[in-house]
Scaffold this motif. Structure first.
Motif, short mmCIF file in Angstrom:
data_model
loop_
_atom_site.label_atom_id
_atom_site.label_comp_id
_atom_site.label_asym_id
_atom_site.label_seq_id
_atom_site.Cartn_x
_atom_site.Cartn_y
_atom_site.Cartn_z
N ASP A 1 0.84 -1.20 0.00
CA ASP A 1 0.00 0.00 0.00
C ASP A 1 0.87 1.25 0.00
O ASP A 1 1.96 1.27 0.57
CB ASP A 1 -0.92 0.03 1.22
CG ASP A 1 -1.93 -1.11 1.21
OD1 ASP A 1 -2.22 -1.61 0.11
OD2 ASP A 1 -2.40 -1.50 2.29
N ASP B 1 -2.45 4.58 -4.73
CA ASP B 1 -2.62 4.01 -3.40
C ASP B 1 -2.05 2.60 -3.28
O ASP B 1 -2.04 2.02 -2.20
CB ASP B 1 -4.10 4.00 -3.00
CG ASP B 1 -4.97 3.32 -4.04
OD1 ASP B 1 -4.42 2.81 -5.04
OD2 ASP B 1 -6.20 3.28 -3.86
N GLU B 2 -1.55 2.05 -4.39
CA GLU B 2 -0.87 0.77 -4.39
C GLU B 2 0.35 0.86 -5.29
O GLU B 2 0.34 1.60 -6.29
CB GLU B 2 -1.79 -0.36 -4.89
CG GLU B 2 -2.99 -0.63 -3.98
CD GLU B 2 -3.86 -1.75 -4.52
OE1 GLU B 2 -3.53 -2.26 -5.62
OE2 GLU B 2 -4.84 -2.10 -3.86
#
Length: 448
Positions: free
Chosen positions: A399, A439-440
Motif C-alpha cells: 500500500d 494508493d498501491e
C-alpha cells in the motif's frame, strides 16, 4: 589506619564503580575504565553533590510560567535551528567534522552580535590570536567589542568573565580546556564534567549565552565523554563534510525549542553564511536522466524538494550490493524485496545504489515512493520528467499511504513550477499541481 577507597570511572559515560570492569555496564564501551586518585574522587563527589540540589515538591498548578527571552544571532538559519534565537544563560554545543565551518560560523556570529555594542568573548585553545585575526579580516568580523582570549586554563577564563560583562561567550574547543584543580588530562571525563558544570553555573549566574565547539569522532559523535551532551541545553551537529559547498546544521537536543529544524549554510569567500534560494539547491531541474526522481520532505516546518538518484546495474559477484547514501539501507532492502514480490521485478542479480543529493539524510518515510520510482527508472532506462514529484510511504503489503503536511509539500512544489504529483490520496486544499492517486505500488507501473 583507614583503608584507601578505590574508584574506577568510565571515560565514555562517566559511570563509576569500586571494581575494574572490562566492559562498561552503562554504555557498553570496552576497556574504558581508569582508576581515579583521591583528588579526582573528591571532584566527582563535589560535582555530583552540587548538581543534585534538594527541593520540596510542589503542585504543577502552583508553578508560574517563565517566558523565554531570545535575542537574534544575526543569522537567519542559526536562529531557525535554535528555535527563534539565542537564549541568554543557555549552554549550546556545536559539533562537526574538521573544516566544516564551526569556528568560522561562530566567529562571524560573535562579530555580528558585537556590532550592536554587546561584549563578546572568543576563547581559543587551538589557535593563536593572530590566526583568529587573519580569519576575522577575511570574514569582515573586526569589531571593537569582540574580544579574543588565547587560553586553555579554565581559571583564567573565569577571571576574564569577572573583569568585564559579556553577553556572548565562545569556547573553541571544549577538548582543549582544562582546570588546574583537577589532576587529569584535558578531554577526560573528570575534566569535561567539572568544566561543563562551571560553564553552566557561570551562564546561569551571569546570564551569558555560551557556545561550545566540540570535535567529532569517525562515527560522527562528539569526541570524548557522552556526559557533555547530557549537561548542555542544546546540541547542534553539522552534517556533511568540508568538501561540500552546502553545510547543514541540525538540532539534536534543545531545551528551549524544537529539534526538528535544520539550517542550510553556504561556504563562500567571506565565510559560512545563510544559503539563499534554498528551495532549488537540492535538485537539478534541467537534465532528465534515467534513475532520477523528485520528492518533498519536511525538515521541521520547512518543505524541501530533494532529488533521489538510483543506479541499477548487473552484478558480477555472487552477492548483490545494496548501498545508500542519505537513506536507511535497511529500508532500501525492504523496498527492493517489495519490488520483487509485488511488481515481479527481478533485482536479485543486480547491484542497487541510492543517493540523496545535497548531503541531506532523509529521516522520514515520505520518500519511499520516489525511491521506487528512481529504481524502476534506472532498471528500465527511462527518464522521469522533472515536472513530477513522488510523495508517499510504502508499506510491506504494497500500500501507498499518505504522509503529514501534504498541502505544505504540494505548495512548495508548485512554487518551484512543478506541475504533477503522485500521491496516496487527493489533497484537502486545491492546488495548481495535477495529482495522480497511487494508493498501491502496482499503480506506479500503470503510471509509467
Amino acid at each position: 589506619m583507614s583503608k584507601k577507597k578505590i574508584l574506577f570511572e568510565c571515560q565514555h559515560c562517566g559511570f563509576t564503580t569500586p571494581k575494574w570492569m572490562g566492559k562498561c555496564t552503562n554504555c557498553g564501551a570496552w576497556d574504558s575504565f581508569i582508576e581515579l586518585n583521591e583528588h579526582q574522587q573528591e571532584v566527582v563527589k563535589k560535582t555530583k553533590s552540587a548538581s543534585s540540589t534538594s527541593a520540596k515538591a510542589i503542585s504543577i498548578n502552583e508553578i508560574k510560567e517563565e517566558k523565554v527571552f531570545r535575542f537574534s544571532s544575526k543569522d537567519i538559519e542559526l536562529d531557525m535551528v535554535l528555535g527563534g534565537g539565542v537564549v541568554p544563560g543557555s549552554l549550546t554545543l556545536i559539533g562537526g567534522s574538521p573544516g566544516v565551518g564551526k569556528s568560522t560560523l561562530l566567529l562571524k556570529v560573535g562579530a555580528d552580535i558585537a556590532s550592536s555594542g554587546q561584549n563578546v568573548l572568543y576563547v581559543t585553545g587551538e589557535e593563536s590570536g593572530s590566526q583568529i585575526k587573519l580569519r576575522a579580516n577575511r570574514l569582515g568580523a573586526n569589531q571593537d567589542t569582540l574580544y579574543l582570549l588565547s587560553e586553555i586554563r579554565l581559571e583564567q577564563v573565569l577571571t576574564e568573565l569577572e573583569h568585564k560583562d559579556y553577553t556572548f561567550l565562545i569556547i573553541d574547543s571544549i577538548q582543549t580546556l582544562y582546570s588546574e584543580n583537577i589532576a587529569s588530562a584535558p578531554g577526560s571525563v573528570t575534566q569535561v564534567r567539572q568544566i561543563t558544570f562551571e560553564l553552566m553555573r557561570i551562564a546561569k549566574d551571569k546570564n551569558i549565552a555560551i557556545f561550545i565547539i566540540g570535535h567529532i569522532t569517525k562515527e560522527g559523535s562528539i569526541a570524548g565523554p557522552r556526559v557533555l551532551e547530557h549537561m548542555v541545553d542544546t546540541v547542534l551537529y553539522f552534517e556533511g563534510d568540508s568538501s561540500q559547498e552546502l553545510r547543514i546544521l541540525r538540532g539534536f537536543k534543545n531545551r528551549f525549542g524544537p529539534t526538528s529544524e535544520i539550517g542550510v549554510f553556504e561556504m563562500k569567500n567571506n565565510g559560512l553564511v545563510s544559503a539563499t534560494d534554498v528551495a532549488s539547491r537540492f535538485f537539478n531541474r534541467n537534465s532528465e536522466q534515467a534513475g532520477s526522481a523528485l520528492t518533498v520532505v519536511m525538515e521541521g516546518s520547512r518543505p524541501i524538494i530533494l532529488e533521489v538518484q538510483a543506479l541499477v546495474s548487473e552484478s558480477h559477484t555472487a552477492n548483490s550490493k545494496r548501498q545508500a547514501t542519505g537513506f536507511d539501507t535497511n529500508r532500501l532492502n525492504m523496498l527492493l524485496a517489495l519490488l520483487e514480490r509485488k511488481l515481479e521485478i527481478p533485482l536479485s542479480g543486480y547491484d542497487v545504489f541510492i543517493n540523496i543529493t545535497g548531503g541531506i539524510k532523509i529521516n522520514e518515510t515520505s520518500a519511499d515512493l520516489a525511491i521506487l520510482a528512481a529504481i524502476i527508472s534506472s532498471f528500465r532506462n527511462r527518464a522521469i520528467s522533472k515536472q513530477t514529484v513522488f510523495i508517499g510511504e510504502v508499506s510491506l503489503v504494497g500500500d501507498v499511504r499518505d504522509v503529514f503536511a501534504m498541502d505544505a509539500r504540494l505548495k512548495e512544489a508548485s512554487m518551484q513550477n512543478i506541475s504533477k504529483a503522485l500521491v496516496a490520496k487527493k489533497p484537502l486544499e486545491k492546488s495548481n499541481i495535477k495529482t495522480f492517486i497511487v494508493d498501491e505500488v502496482t499503480k506506479l507501473l500503470e503510471w509509467y
